[in-house]
Design an enzyme around this catalytic site. Structure first.
Site, PDB file in Angstrom:
ATOM      1  CE  LYS A  23      -4.529   3.196  -8.177  1.00 50.10           C
ATOM      2  NZ  LYS A  23      -4.541   3.934  -6.908  1.00 50.10           N
ATOM      3  CB  CYS A  52      -8.790  -1.732  -0.957  1.00 53.26           C
ATOM      4  SG  CYS A  52      -7.292  -0.815  -1.360  1.00 53.26           S
TER       5      CYS A  52
HETATM    6 FE1  FES Z   1      -5.816  -2.410  -2.400  1.00 57.14          FE
HETATM    7 FE2  FES Z   1      -5.517  -5.042  -2.410  1.00 57.14          FE
HETATM    8  S1  FES Z   1      -6.306  -3.763  -3.962  1.00 57.14           S
HETATM    9  S2  FES Z   1      -5.053  -3.651  -0.827  1.00 57.14           S
END
Ligand code: FES
Length: 75
Positions: A23, A52
């Site tokens: 990631k 996010c």
């Molecule tokens: Fe986490 Fe888009 S980077 S929801």
């Protein structure tokens, strides 16, 4: 007025950045933040965009992608 048709396909959005990592997460240290940590979405799938909400996990599982948020950390 004609409706615009949007076609969404399950595919990776990251073609070649840090593909050896599970990631991709980057951090920026700033001195003036109201919270100790704020995560900004870079997968364009968050229900709370621009923040996010963890939706990148589902996207990464479905596509084999490795996208993750930008973390702003209070110093
Ligand atoms: Fe986490 Fe888009 S980077 S929801």
């Amino acid at each position: 007025r004609p409706r615009r048709m949007v076609v969404v396909r399950a595919e990776a959005i990251n073609p070649d950045i840090k593909k050896d990592e599970a990631k991709v997460v980057d951090s920026v240290v700033v001195t003036e933040l109201s919270k100790p940590l704020t995560a900004y979405c870079r997968c364009w799938r968050s229900g709370t965009f621009p923040l996010c909400d963890g939706s990148h996990v589902k996207h990464n599982k479905a596509t084999g992608d490795n996208v993750g948020p930008l973390l702003l950390k209070k110093q």
